[in-house]
Design a protein around this motif. Structure first.
Motif, short mmCIF file in Angstrom:
data_model
loop_
_atom_site.label_atom_id
_atom_site.label_comp_id
_atom_site.label_asym_id
_atom_site.label_seq_id
_atom_site.Cartn_x
_atom_site.Cartn_y
_atom_site.Cartn_z
N LEU A 1 0.84 -1.19 0.00
CA LEU A 1 0.00 0.00 0.00
C LEU A 1 0.87 1.24 0.00
O LEU A 1 2.01 1.21 0.46
CB LEU A 1 -0.87 0.06 1.27
N ASP B 1 -10.34 7.64 2.32
CA ASP B 1 -9.99 6.40 1.64
C ASP B 1 -10.40 5.23 2.52
O ASP B 1 -10.64 5.38 3.72
CB ASP B 1 -8.48 6.32 1.36
N TYR B 2 -10.43 4.04 1.92
CA TYR B 2 -10.77 2.84 2.68
C TYR B 2 -9.90 1.68 2.24
O TYR B 2 -9.42 1.62 1.10
CB TYR B 2 -12.26 2.49 2.49
N ILE B 3 -9.68 0.76 3.18
CA ILE B 3 -8.98 -0.50 2.92
C ILE B 3 -9.86 -1.60 3.48
O ILE B 3 -10.15 -1.61 4.68
CB ILE B 3 -7.60 -0.54 3.60
N VAL C 1 -5.42 -7.53 1.48
CA VAL C 1 -6.21 -6.39 1.05
C VAL C 1 -7.15 -6.85 -0.06
O VAL C 1 -6.72 -7.29 -1.12
CB VAL C 1 -5.31 -5.24 0.55
N TYR D 1 -9.23 -1.44 -2.07
CA TYR D 1 -8.62 -0.22 -1.53
C TYR D 1 -8.86 0.91 -2.50
O TYR D 1 -8.74 0.75 -3.72
CB TYR D 1 -7.11 -0.45 -1.34
#
Length: 238
Positions: free
Chosen positions: A27, A198-200, A207, A210
């Protein structure tokens, strides 16, 4: 724009476990973002935050905070709120501030005292006399009063009432530098959705998805909470 956090193939496997707690996660997080680390219990959220904070070592992969590998330099840039309290029950609130001021050069005591005054929390109160919600607030105030580059918040709204949740989220939004990044780990997605940039989505250490929260809502016509339920309903073992 340089990343605040870079993860490359980050992997963690505990010696007594046949499975990965974190499985080759890569990431890059930009400054000025509030990021939701979202997943069911046991998905690897706490493990990831502890590794970024330098409390656990990686089995494989690399971590960089503002370009620094895990080291005293990287740890000085990270302000970490664990999922369990570590403050001393017998101490007064003032003594907790004294401890942070002694340990962290970037601790802004004036900011901390101002927020606690706004909460109506006395600096002379002992932690053991405070309600659970107020203890949670004190711990969050301490963490958010550091002038850090990366804030790691593990379940900051778990176990508190809705009014306390609202205060905690407004404190997070209003008290971090635009050049910093905040990661909020939680499974209470509906409560945090409105503050996320943002999001994960994390599942079994991997993951799953994302991206930008606004883009996800625009593209799917769903809230993050609805998208989370849809994605995780389709995944095995979650």
């Amino acid at each position: 724009m340089s990343e605040v956090l870079q993860l490359n193939g980050l992997t963690k496997r505990y010696s007594n476990s046949p499975v990965f707690a974190l499985d080759h996660v890569s990431l890059a997080l930009r400054p000025g973002r509030i990021v939701g680390l979202l997943g069911p219990n046991g998905s690897g959220k706490t493990t990831m935050l502890k590794m970024i904070a330098g409390l656990l070592t990686a089995t494989e992969g690399d971590i960089a905070v503002c370009g620094h590998p895990i080291s005293p330099e990287s740890k000085a840039l990270v302000s970490y709120l664990p999922d369990r309290t570590y403050l001393r029950n017998g101490w007064k609130v003032r003594q907790q501030l004294d401890m942070f001021q002694e340990f962290y050069a970037d601790f802004d005591r004036n900011r901390a005292e101002s927020m606690l005054h706004a909460l109506g929390v006395s600096l002379e109160a002992k932690m053991k006399t405070l309600s659970k919600g107020n203890r949670e607030k004190v711990q969050l105030v301490l963490v958010m009063s550091r002038r850090a580059k990366l804030y790691l918040l593990d379940e900051p709204i778990g176990g508190v009432d809705p009014a306390t949740r609202d205060y905690i989220l407004s404190t997070i939004v209003g008290n971090f530098d635009p050049g910093a990044t905040v990661i909020i780990s939680t499974h209470l997605i509906n409560d945090v959705e409105n503050v996320l940039d943002d999001y994960i989505f994390l599942n079994q250490g991997r993951v799953v998805q994302y991206g930008s929260a606004d883009e996800a809502r625009a593209e799917t016509g769903k809230t993050l909470d609805e998208l989370f339920r849809e994605v995780f309903r389709c995944l095995p073992n979650c």
